[in-house]
Design an enzyme around this catalytic site. Structure first.
Site, PDB file in Angstrom:
ATOM      1  N   ASN A   9       0.890  -1.168   0.000  1.00  0.00           N
ATOM      2  CA  ASN A   9       0.000   0.000   0.000  1.00  0.00           C
ATOM      3  C   ASN A   9       0.924   1.214   0.000  1.00  0.00           C
ATOM      4  OD1 ASN A   9      -1.738   2.087   0.498  1.00  0.00           O
ATOM      5  ND2 ASN A   9      -2.350   1.397   2.546  1.00  0.00           N
ATOM      6  N   TRP A  10       1.049   1.816  -1.159  1.00  0.00           N
ATOM      7  CA  TRP A  10       1.997   2.950  -1.278  1.00  0.00           C
ATOM      8  C   TRP A  10       1.516   4.205  -0.580  1.00  0.00           C
ATOM      9  CZ3 TRP A  10       3.895   3.177  -7.115  1.00  0.00           C
ATOM     10  CH2 TRP A  10       4.639   2.020  -7.392  1.00  0.00           C
ATOM     11  N   LYS A  11       0.235   4.241  -0.230  1.00  0.00           N
ATOM     12  CA  LYS A  11      -0.355   5.459   0.363  1.00  0.00           C
ATOM     13  C   LYS A  11      -0.072   6.650  -0.561  1.00  0.00           C
ATOM     14  CE  LYS A  11      -0.205   3.200   4.791  1.00  0.00           C
ATOM     15  NZ  LYS A  11      -0.108   3.255   6.235  1.00  0.00           N
ATOM     16  N   GLU A 167      -5.418  -4.819  10.526  1.00  0.00           N
ATOM     17  CA  GLU A 167      -4.393  -3.793  10.727  1.00  0.00           C
ATOM     18  C   GLU A 167      -4.648  -3.075  12.040  1.00  0.00           C
ATOM     19  OE1 GLU A 167      -2.510  -2.651   6.676  1.00  0.00           O
ATOM     20  OE2 GLU A 167      -4.098  -1.243   7.140  1.00  0.00           O
ATOM     21  N   GLY A 233       2.888  -1.126   4.260  1.00  0.00           N
ATOM     22  CA  GLY A 233       2.971   0.302   3.990  1.00  0.00           C
ATOM     23  C   GLY A 233       4.406   0.706   3.706  1.00  0.00           C
ATOM     24  N   GLY A 234       5.070   1.252   4.716  1.00  0.00           N
ATOM     25  CA  GLY A 234       6.417   1.805   4.555  1.00  0.00           C
ATOM     26  C   GLY A 234       7.395   0.910   3.810  1.00  0.00           C
TER      27      GLY A 234
HETATM   28  P1  13P Z   1       3.044   0.302   7.685  1.00  0.00           P
HETATM   29  O1  13P Z   1       3.555  -0.977   7.090  1.00  0.00           O
HETATM   30  O2  13P Z   1       3.792   1.514   7.214  1.00  0.00           O
HETATM   31  O3  13P Z   1       2.915   0.221   9.166  1.00  0.00           O
HETATM   32  O4  13P Z   1       1.548   0.519   7.112  1.00  0.00           O
HETATM   33  C1  13P Z   1       0.649  -0.529   7.195  1.00  0.00           C
HETATM   34  C2  13P Z   1      -0.559  -0.158   6.425  1.00  0.00           C
HETATM   35  O5  13P Z   1      -1.284   0.756   6.783  1.00  0.00           O
HETATM   36  C3  13P Z   1      -0.847  -0.906   5.199  1.00  0.00           C
HETATM   37  O6  13P Z   1      -2.107  -0.621   4.719  1.00  0.00           O
END
Ligand code: 13P
Length: 250
Positions: A9-11, A167, A233-234
């Site tokens: 999830n690149w956000k 999550e 995410g990250g």
């Molecule tokens: P992180 O891996 O950055 O904690 O984010 C998780 C997330 O929100 C994936 O949707």
């Protein structure tokens, strides 16, 4: 046997040049991996880039949100049919950032889920508790409430076409990961709730863990019996890290 699934999830990160380098790195690292499924959910403007770079590969792509409406005067919104136009497979729905920052309710998330299924997309439906909720011992009630809207709203056959992501909000972007035991307990609870609707669907349903999953903790999380992959995410923004997690899912 459920096949593991790792989705990035690149956000709201990236640009054309950085995405190109990232996808090239991921493509070359994941190309030989055959025993799990992979995907990236990118910001809308980069769907065409993902499509052109990933088509024919073993990495699917998708979006991070979708409108509950089919079309119309909804400035700024993107319809499921538009995602289908770009051959998206996945769409993340009900992410805690959408719930908290964009005031998306359980009911809106359920409607989006339904819209995505009807368009032929695979929703990745996110559930999870805040730190205050965990500390006050209501994790299961919170997750059950988030799940119930889709279980009651769409029925077993739609759930069978989806992916659930657990999550814990307190683990997202914080570097704090749920322990494998904490995560496993909630994953087993989710599966048990779905099995009240349909035991076969529950058995086949993929439930991903998300929240500071990294190369260093992925293997032990993914070794849990009810953890069927990760929503990253990250670490999905760094090719070597994402590839290392994809390898751990093999
Ligand atoms: P992180 O891996 O950055 O904690 O984010 C998780 C997330 O929100 C994936 O949707």
């Amino acid at each position: 046997m459920r096949r593991k699934l790792v989705v990035g999830n690149w956000k709201m990160y990236g640009n054309l040049a950085r995405n190109k380098a990232l996808l090239e790195g991921v493509l070359s690292g994941v190309r030989e991996l055959r025993n799990a499924d992979y995907g990236v959910c990118v910001p809308y403007p980069y769907l065409a880039q993902a499509q052109s770079m990933l088509q024919g590969s073993n990495i699917a792509w998708g979006a991070q949100n979708v409108s509950q409406n089919e079309q119309g005067a909804f400035t700024g919104a993107v319809a499921a049919g538009m995602l289908v136009d770009f051959d998206c497979r996945y769409v993340i729905i009900g992410h805690s950032e959408r719930r908290a920052l964009f005031h998306e309710s359980n009911d809106i998330a359920a409607t989006k889920f339904d819209t995505a299924i009807k368009a032929g997309l695979t929703p990745i439906f996110c559930v999870g508790e805040t730190l205050a909720e965990r500390e006050s011992g209501v994790t299961e009630q919170v997750v059950a409430r988030q799940l119930e809207v889709i279980l009651n709203h769409v029925g077993a056959q739609a759930v069978a076409k989806s992916v659930i992501a657990y999550e814990p909000v307190w683990a997202i972007g914080t570097g704090k990961t749920a322990t494998p035991e904490q995560a496993q307990a909630v994953h087993a609870f989710i599966r048990q709730r779905v099995s009240q609707l349909d035991a076969v669907v529950a058995q086949d349903l993929r439930i991903l863990y998300g929240g500071s999953m990294k190369p260093g903790n992925a293997a032990e999380l993914l070794a849990q019996p009810d953890i069927d992959g990760g929503l990253i995410g990250g670490a999905s923004l760094v090719a070597e890290e994402f590839v290392a997690i994809c390898r751990a899912a093999q």
